[in-house]
Design a protein around this motif. Structure first.
Motif, PDB file in Angstrom:
ATOM      1  N   UNK A  55      37.510  33.166  58.407  1.00  0.00           N
ATOM      2  CA  UNK A  55      37.665  33.230  56.957  1.00  0.00           C
ATOM      3  C   UNK A  55      39.036  33.784  56.579  1.00  0.00           C
ATOM      4  N   UNK A  56      39.569  33.264  55.468  1.00  0.00           N
ATOM      5  CA  UNK A  56      40.829  33.779  54.919  1.00  0.00           C
ATOM      6  C   UNK A  56      40.763  33.661  53.404  1.00  0.00           C
ATOM      7  N   UNK A  57      41.403  34.603  52.715  1.00  0.00           N
ATOM      8  CA  UNK A  57      41.418  34.607  51.247  1.00  0.00           C
ATOM      9  C   UNK A  57      42.771  35.086  50.750  1.00  0.00           C
ATOM     10  N   UNK A  58      43.296  34.430  49.726  1.00  0.00           N
ATOM     11  CA  UNK A  58      44.565  34.824  49.112  1.00  0.00           C
ATOM     12  C   UNK A  58      44.455  34.604  47.601  1.00  0.00           C
ATOM     13  N   UNK A  59      45.234  35.368  46.848  1.00  0.00           N
ATOM     14  CA  UNK A  59      45.245  35.214  45.397  1.00  0.00           C
ATOM     15  C   UNK A  59      46.646  35.461  44.870  1.00  0.00           C
ATOM     16  N   UNK A  60      46.954  34.842  43.747  1.00  0.00           N
ATOM     17  CA  UNK A  60      48.258  35.004  43.108  1.00  0.00           C
ATOM     18  C   UNK A  60      48.112  34.590  41.643  1.00  0.00           C
ATOM     19  N   UNK A  61      49.233  34.506  40.939  1.00  0.00           N
ATOM     20  CA  UNK A  61      49.195  34.097  39.540  1.00  0.00           C
ATOM     21  C   UNK A  61      49.163  32.584  39.386  1.00  0.00           C
ATOM     22  N   UNK A  62      49.289  31.864  40.522  1.00  0.00           N
ATOM     23  CA  UNK A  62      49.321  30.403  40.490  1.00  0.00           C
ATOM     24  C   UNK A  62      48.366  29.859  41.534  1.00  0.00           C
ATOM     25  N   UNK A  63      47.471  28.952  41.129  1.00  0.00           N
ATOM     26  CA  UNK A  63      46.456  28.435  42.037  1.00  0.00           C
ATOM     27  C   UNK A  63      47.068  27.686  43.220  1.00  0.00           C
ATOM     28  N   UNK A  64      48.089  26.877  42.958  1.00  0.00           N
ATOM     29  CA  UNK A  64      48.705  26.109  44.035  1.00  0.00           C
ATOM     30  C   UNK A  64      49.387  27.035  45.043  1.00  0.00           C
ATOM     31  N   UNK A  65      49.976  28.109  44.546  1.00  0.00           N
ATOM     32  CA  UNK A  65      50.592  29.089  45.451  1.00  0.00           C
ATOM     33  C   UNK A  65      49.518  29.764  46.296  1.00  0.00           C
ATOM     34  N   UNK A  66      48.366  30.048  45.700  1.00  0.00           N
ATOM     35  CA  UNK A  66      47.258  30.661  46.440  1.00  0.00           C
ATOM     36  C   UNK A  66      46.762  29.731  47.537  1.00  0.00           C
ATOM     37  N   UNK A  67      46.706  28.448  47.241  1.00  0.00           N
ATOM     38  CA  UNK A  67      46.280  27.460  48.247  1.00  0.00           C
ATOM     39  C   UNK A  67      47.274  27.420  49.391  1.00  0.00           C
ATOM     40  N   UNK A  76      43.109  41.995  32.765  1.00  0.00           N
ATOM     41  CA  UNK A  76      43.828  43.088  33.418  1.00  0.00           C
ATOM     42  C   UNK A  76      44.154  42.779  34.872  1.00  0.00           C
ATOM     43  N   UNK A  77      43.600  41.683  35.407  1.00  0.00           N
ATOM     44  CA  UNK A  77      43.864  41.290  36.789  1.00  0.00           C
ATOM     45  C   UNK A  77      45.072  40.365  36.813  1.00  0.00           C
ATOM     46  N   UNK A  78      46.133  40.786  37.501  1.00  0.00           N
ATOM     47  CA  UNK A  78      47.350  39.980  37.550  1.00  0.00           C
ATOM     48  C   UNK A  78      47.186  38.751  38.443  1.00  0.00           C
ATOM     49  N   UNK A  79      46.598  38.964  39.636  1.00  0.00           N
ATOM     50  CA  UNK A  79      46.400  37.852  40.567  1.00  0.00           C
ATOM     51  C   UNK A  79      45.102  37.134  40.223  1.00  0.00           C
ATOM     52  N   UNK A  80      45.166  36.269  39.234  1.00  0.00           N
ATOM     53  CA  UNK A  80      43.949  35.661  38.697  1.00  0.00           C
ATOM     54  C   UNK A  80      43.461  34.453  39.492  1.00  0.00           C
ATOM     55  N   UNK A  81      44.357  33.775  40.189  1.00  0.00           N
ATOM     56  CA  UNK A  81      44.001  32.528  40.856  1.00  0.00           C
ATOM     57  C   UNK A  81      43.742  32.785  42.342  1.00  0.00           C
TER      58      UNK A  81
END
Length: 214
Positions: A68-80, A49-54
């Protein structure tokens, strides 16, 4: 500079490791003189149910400070990519703040209001406890003032920050209040006495000029 990569529910492949090094090292390249260690946590949520999994989280230890910083998205490379940009801005902000403090030499105590006791710690939030401990973190706790702890709180991007009070030697917690400003939680002694100023225990309100979060 030491860079450590951790993974949760994900295998850290050579391609991922190389991409992290490329992006994160580029992000901190201009700040290596103040950067001691970089921890990178990559994770994948198993909840469908979580859209931003990565998710990608970066923690930098810089001369006794934690950024510290944190980001999430549907694509791991995009999150990086996103977290690399964010941590770069955080480092720039940290460096500029340090330079301003050296130039102006103005202590943060000028922005503090008179300490007061707070009884409502959670406001309208409903307290919820996790079913299990999901992560354990270890940090050194050099003594610091409330002003220094406030600066650390703003850098790590959390709702609270635990620190060792330089005045009392005790563990305190500074936190962001729901309705604005900050509070400090201090322990009460077994005999009912306190180590706080003016004999006030528990929660001292700190009201600096609010800065927007990145």
């Amino acid at each position: 500079m030491k860079l450590v990569i951790h993974g949760k529910n994900i295998e850290i492949t050579d391609a991922i490791r190389e991409y992290v090094h490329q992006k994160i090292e580029k992000a901190v390249n201009h700040f290596q003189n103040i950067t001691n260690e970089v921890d990178v946590h990559l994770s994948v949520a198993r909840n469908p149910r979580i859209n931003t999994k990565q998710a990608a989280e970066v923690t930098i230890y810089a001369n006794g400070s934690v950024i510290r910083a944190e980001e999430s998205s549907e694509n791991l490379y995009a999150s990086i990519d996103l977290v690399a940009d964010k941590i770069s801005r955080q480092l720039r902000k940290y460096k500029e703040r340090r330079q301003e403090q050296k130039t102006q030499n103005q202590p943060l105590t000028e922005t503090l209001a008179t300490p007061a006791v707070v009884t409502d710690l959670i406001g309208d939030r409903t307290p919820e406890l996790p079913e299990e401990v999901v992560r354990t973190k270890y940090f050194s706790m050099p003594p610091m003032t409330i002003e220094e702890a406030l600066e650390q709180l703003q850098m790590v991007g959390h709702d609270f920050y635990m620190f060792r009070n330089a005045e009392t030697g005790e563990i305190n917690v500074i936190y962001e209040r729901n309705h604005g400003g900050y509070g400090v939680i201090q322990p009460r002694q077994p005999n009912g006495s306190t180590n706080g100023k003016n004999g006030k225990a528990a929660n001292n309100i700190v009201m600096p000029e609010k800065t927007s979060k990145v």
